[in-house]
Scaffold this motif. Structure first.
Motif, PDB file in Angstrom:
ATOM      1  N   THR A 234      -9.225 -21.044  31.088  1.00 15.35           N
ATOM      2  CA  THR A 234      -9.122 -22.503  31.277  1.00 15.35           C
ATOM      3  C   THR A 234     -10.440 -23.174  30.877  1.00 15.35           C
ATOM      4  OG1 THR A 234      -7.603 -22.176  33.142  1.00 15.35           O
ATOM      5  CG2 THR A 234      -8.648 -24.340  32.963  1.00 15.35           C
ATOM      6  N   ILE A 235     -11.550 -22.597  31.329  1.00 20.64           N
ATOM      7  CA  ILE A 235     -12.870 -23.159  31.001  1.00 20.64           C
ATOM      8  C   ILE A 235     -13.088 -23.144  29.487  1.00 20.64           C
ATOM      9  CG2 ILE A 235     -15.386 -22.831  31.230  1.00 20.64           C
ATOM     10  CD1 ILE A 235     -14.849 -21.720  34.084  1.00 20.64           C
ATOM     11  N   ALA A 236     -12.760 -22.009  28.846  1.00 18.21           N
ATOM     12  CA  ALA A 236     -12.938 -21.901  27.388  1.00 18.21           C
ATOM     13  C   ALA A 236     -12.117 -22.958  26.650  1.00 18.21           C
ATOM     14  CB  ALA A 236     -12.550 -20.497  26.921  1.00 18.21           C
ATOM     15  N   LEU A 237     -10.900 -23.216  27.127  1.00 17.64           N
ATOM     16  CA  LEU A 237     -10.056 -24.236  26.485  1.00 17.64           C
ATOM     17  C   LEU A 237     -10.608 -25.634  26.751  1.00 17.64           C
ATOM     18  CD1 LEU A 237      -6.465 -22.851  27.272  1.00 17.64           C
ATOM     19  CD2 LEU A 237      -7.668 -22.749  25.067  1.00 17.64           C
ATOM     20  N   ALA A 238     -11.021 -25.898  28.001  1.00 20.53           N
ATOM     21  CA  ALA A 238     -11.561 -27.219  28.366  1.00 20.53           C
ATOM     22  C   ALA A 238     -12.789 -27.539  27.516  1.00 20.53           C
ATOM     23  CB  ALA A 238     -11.903 -27.268  29.850  1.00 20.53           C
ATOM     24  N   GLU A 239     -13.587 -26.513  27.229  1.00 19.97           N
ATOM     25  CA  GLU A 239     -14.799 -26.734  26.428  1.00 19.97           C
ATOM     26  C   GLU A 239     -14.477 -27.047  24.965  1.00 19.97           C
ATOM     27  OE1 GLU A 239     -18.151 -24.210  28.938  1.00 19.97           O
ATOM     28  OE2 GLU A 239     -17.003 -23.175  27.382  1.00 19.97           O
ATOM     29  N   LYS A 240     -13.265 -26.700  24.538  1.00 16.25           N
ATOM     30  CA  LYS A 240     -12.879 -27.007  23.156  1.00 16.25           C
ATOM     31  C   LYS A 240     -12.395 -28.456  22.994  1.00 16.25           C
ATOM     32  CE  LYS A 240     -11.598 -22.337  21.616  1.00 16.25           C
ATOM     33  NZ  LYS A 240     -12.479 -22.144  20.462  1.00 16.25           N
ATOM     34  N   VAL A 241     -12.103 -29.125  24.120  1.00 13.11           N
ATOM     35  CA  VAL A 241     -11.609 -30.505  24.051  1.00 13.11           C
ATOM     36  C   VAL A 241     -12.790 -31.446  23.815  1.00 13.11           C
ATOM     37  CG1 VAL A 241     -10.355 -32.324  25.272  1.00 13.11           C
ATOM     38  CG2 VAL A 241      -9.702 -29.932  25.618  1.00 13.11           C
ATOM     39  N   GLU A 242     -12.859 -32.038  22.631  1.00 13.24           N
ATOM     40  CA  GLU A 242     -13.946 -32.960  22.309  1.00 13.24           C
ATOM     41  C   GLU A 242     -13.720 -34.285  23.043  1.00 13.24           C
ATOM     42  OE1 GLU A 242     -11.752 -31.727  20.084  1.00 13.24           O
ATOM     43  OE2 GLU A 242     -12.846 -30.469  18.643  1.00 13.24           O
ATOM     44  N   LYS A 243     -14.831 -34.983  23.340  1.00 14.33           N
ATOM     45  CA  LYS A 243     -14.767 -36.281  24.044  1.00 14.33           C
ATOM     46  C   LYS A 243     -13.696 -37.194  23.441  1.00 14.33           C
ATOM     47  CE  LYS A 243     -17.614 -37.347  27.486  1.00 14.33           C
ATOM     48  NZ  LYS A 243     -19.014 -36.953  27.564  1.00 14.33           N
ATOM     49  N   ALA A 244     -13.634 -37.231  22.108  1.00 16.43           N
ATOM     50  CA  ALA A 244     -12.685 -38.121  21.417  1.00 16.43           C
ATOM     51  C   ALA A 244     -11.238 -37.752  21.723  1.00 16.43           C
ATOM     52  CB  ALA A 244     -12.921 -38.063  19.906  1.00 16.43           C
ATOM     53  N   ASN A 245     -11.025 -36.547  22.234  1.00 13.01           N
ATOM     54  CA  ASN A 245      -9.661 -36.089  22.526  1.00 13.01           C
ATOM     55  C   ASN A 245      -9.315 -36.072  24.017  1.00 13.01           C
ATOM     56  OD1 ASN A 245      -8.486 -35.660  19.976  1.00 13.01           O
ATOM     57  ND2 ASN A 245      -9.626 -33.743  19.717  1.00 13.01           N
ATOM     58  N   TYR A 246     -10.204 -36.598  24.854  1.00 15.15           N
ATOM     59  CA  TYR A 246      -9.900 -36.593  26.292  1.00 15.15           C
ATOM     60  C   TYR A 246      -8.589 -37.330  26.580  1.00 15.15           C
ATOM     61  CZ  TYR A 246     -14.466 -34.677  27.794  1.00 15.15           C
ATOM     62  OH  TYR A 246     -15.554 -33.864  28.019  1.00 15.15           O
ATOM     63  N   ASP A 247      -8.301 -38.366  25.776  1.00 18.25           N
ATOM     64  CA  ASP A 247      -7.079 -39.158  25.997  1.00 18.25           C
ATOM     65  C   ASP A 247      -5.877 -38.603  25.246  1.00 18.25           C
ATOM     66  OD1 ASP A 247      -8.255 -40.977  27.692  1.00 18.25           O
ATOM     67  OD2 ASP A 247      -8.878 -42.309  26.062  1.00 18.25           O
ATOM     68  N   PHE A 248      -6.072 -37.512  24.494  1.00 18.87           N
ATOM     69  CA  PHE A 248      -4.974 -36.966  23.701  1.00 18.87           C
ATOM     70  C   PHE A 248      -3.780 -36.587  24.577  1.00 18.87           C
ATOM     71  CE2 PHE A 248      -2.601 -33.259  22.293  1.00 18.87           C
ATOM     72  CZ  PHE A 248      -2.188 -33.638  21.027  1.00 18.87           C
ATOM     73  N   LYS A 249      -2.586 -36.972  24.149  1.00 16.77           N
ATOM     74  CA  LYS A 249      -1.364 -36.472  24.778  1.00 16.77           C
ATOM     75  C   LYS A 249      -0.324 -36.216  23.688  1.00 16.77           C
ATOM     76  CE  LYS A 249      -1.006 -40.243  27.710  1.00 16.77           C
ATOM     77  NZ  LYS A 249      -0.273 -41.188  28.593  1.00 16.77           N
ATOM     78  N   PRO A 250       0.411 -35.096  23.796  1.00 13.98           N
ATOM     79  CA  PRO A 250       1.380 -34.722  22.746  1.00 13.98           C
ATOM     80  C   PRO A 250       2.536 -35.716  22.638  1.00 13.98           C
ATOM     81  CG  PRO A 250       1.100 -32.902  24.325  1.00 13.98           C
ATOM     82  CD  PRO A 250       0.340 -34.075  24.865  1.00 13.98           C
ATOM     83  N   THR A 251       2.912 -36.351  23.766  1.00  9.68           N
ATOM     84  CA  THR A 251       3.964 -37.372  23.757  1.00  9.68           C
ATOM     85  C   THR A 251       3.539 -38.467  24.737  1.00  9.68           C
ATOM     86  OG1 THR A 251       5.306 -36.670  25.659  1.00  9.68           O
ATOM     87  CG2 THR A 251       5.683 -35.481  23.581  1.00  9.68           C
ATOM     88  N   GLU A 252       4.231 -39.594  24.647  1.00 16.19           N
ATOM     89  CA  GLU A 252       3.909 -40.734  25.513  1.00 16.19           C
ATOM     90  C   GLU A 252       4.016 -40.400  27.002  1.00 16.19           C
ATOM     91  OE1 GLU A 252       2.577 -43.801  25.848  1.00 16.19           O
ATOM     92  OE2 GLU A 252       1.858 -43.056  23.919  1.00 16.19           O
ATOM     93  N   THR A 253       4.961 -39.497  27.335  1.00 17.91           N
ATOM     94  CA  THR A 253       5.200 -39.201  28.755  1.00 17.91           C
ATOM     95  C   THR A 253       4.356 -38.023  29.272  1.00 17.91           C
ATOM     96  OG1 THR A 253       7.046 -37.702  28.255  1.00 17.91           O
ATOM     97  CG2 THR A 253       7.594 -40.031  28.580  1.00 17.91           C
ATOM     98  N   SER A 254       3.536 -37.443  28.384  1.00 24.14           N
ATOM     99  CA  SER A 254       2.709 -36.300  28.800  1.00 24.14           C
ATOM    100  C   SER A 254       1.458 -36.754  29.543  1.00 24.14           C
ATOM    101  CB  SER A 254       2.231 -35.511  27.568  1.00 24.14           C
ATOM    102  OG  SER A 254       3.291 -35.136  26.736  1.00 24.14           O
ATOM    103  N   MET A 255       0.871 -35.862  30.332  1.00 31.49           N
ATOM    104  CA  MET A 255      -0.469 -36.096  30.873  1.00 31.49           C
ATOM    105  C   MET A 255      -1.469 -36.037  29.725  1.00 31.49           C
ATOM    106  SD  MET A 255      -1.049 -34.002  34.450  1.00 31.49           S
ATOM    107  CE  MET A 255       0.122 -32.633  34.337  1.00 31.49           C
ATOM    108  N   SER A 256      -2.543 -36.823  29.805  1.00 26.42           N
ATOM    109  CA  SER A 256      -3.618 -36.695  28.813  1.00 26.42           C
ATOM    110  C   SER A 256      -4.335 -35.363  29.039  1.00 26.42           C
ATOM    111  CB  SER A 256      -4.613 -37.850  28.955  1.00 26.42           C
ATOM    112  OG  SER A 256      -5.356 -37.693  30.145  1.00 26.42           O
TER     113      SER A 256
END
Lengths: 151, 151
Positions: free
Chosen positions: A18-40
């Motif tokens: 989980t930590i390794a994946l979280a570290e791959k999320v760049e600041k610009a992608n914190y709001d990324f969600k695959p669909t409108e109804t998904s969690m960011s």
């Protein structure tokens, strides 16, 4: 080997991923969600680490602390490590008898369960959402991803 | 309660969710993948149900059967149920001593483990990929999704 000494490496074999994946999320992608109804992505990671910490606090009959402030700036990888450390403090203090304690989760899950089973649910919850997070991170363009569990 | 009677409802509490999600995947979406490097929805579901069946066959020291033919037409929901039924046949035949048997997974995972732990890995593997599948199914437009585990 005590139940705590047995559970902690198992927890970390998933949490370190989980930590390794979280570290791959760049600041610009914190709001990324695959669909409108998904969690960011940010909300998903915070949900994972706060839930596990709260499940562990419940399993050990302690009040969880507030470890991050909503809306304050933070590094997702750092917050994830902070929650991991505080979760480990609780787990390390558990003796074998604590795993048999009946925990009242009526308000939360509508049932009472032994602490051992509360931790089992916490881990299944983490693995499920880590499975979500893998797809998110791949969609962000990362293809060099870890195994779902650390050996 | 025997270990088998204990494990089967736990397995089904996750597998029934896998089946519910597989049934939501329309034929037109069998090839759906969130990114170019992802498994297709069809491949993901087949990977989940064949892996669990093969892990269980290994844990019970039996030869897994070939339950579907590559390239033949099939309903994803039906194949999922077929593998579930055959997995249950193996699990139901396990007595408590069988859970302690040491299973040689050297070729597969580079290690030998008690059958109980092989089944634990099988379930963690299922939960992880079910977490992937939730994102896939949401991306296909479904928003009425089950909880990650059946109560």
């Amino acid at each position: 080997m005590s139940k705590s000494e047995n559970f902690i490496p198992y927890f970390l074999s998933h949490r370190n991923v989980t930590i390794a994946l979280a570290e791959k999320v760049e600041k610009a992608n914190y709001d990324f969600k695959p669909t409108e109804t998904s969690m960011s992505a940010e909300k998903l990671v915070l949900h994972m680490v706060t839930s596990f910490y709260q499940f562990t606090a419940a399993a050990t009959k302690q009040q969880p602390k507030q470890l991050h402030e909503e809306g304050s700036p933070f590094e997702l990888g750092e917050v994830t490590k902070l929650y991991t450390d505080e979760t480990l403090v609780l787990l390390k203090n558990m003796v074998d008898e604590d795993f048999k304690e009946i925990i009242d989760l009526t308000a939360f899950l509508g049932t009472k369960l032994p602490a051992e089973q509360v931790l089992r649910i916490a881990l299944d919850h983490e693995i499920n959402h880590k499975g979500n997070l893998f797809v998110y991170v791949r969609m962000m363009g990362h293809t060099d991803l870890p195994m779902f569990v650390q050996k």
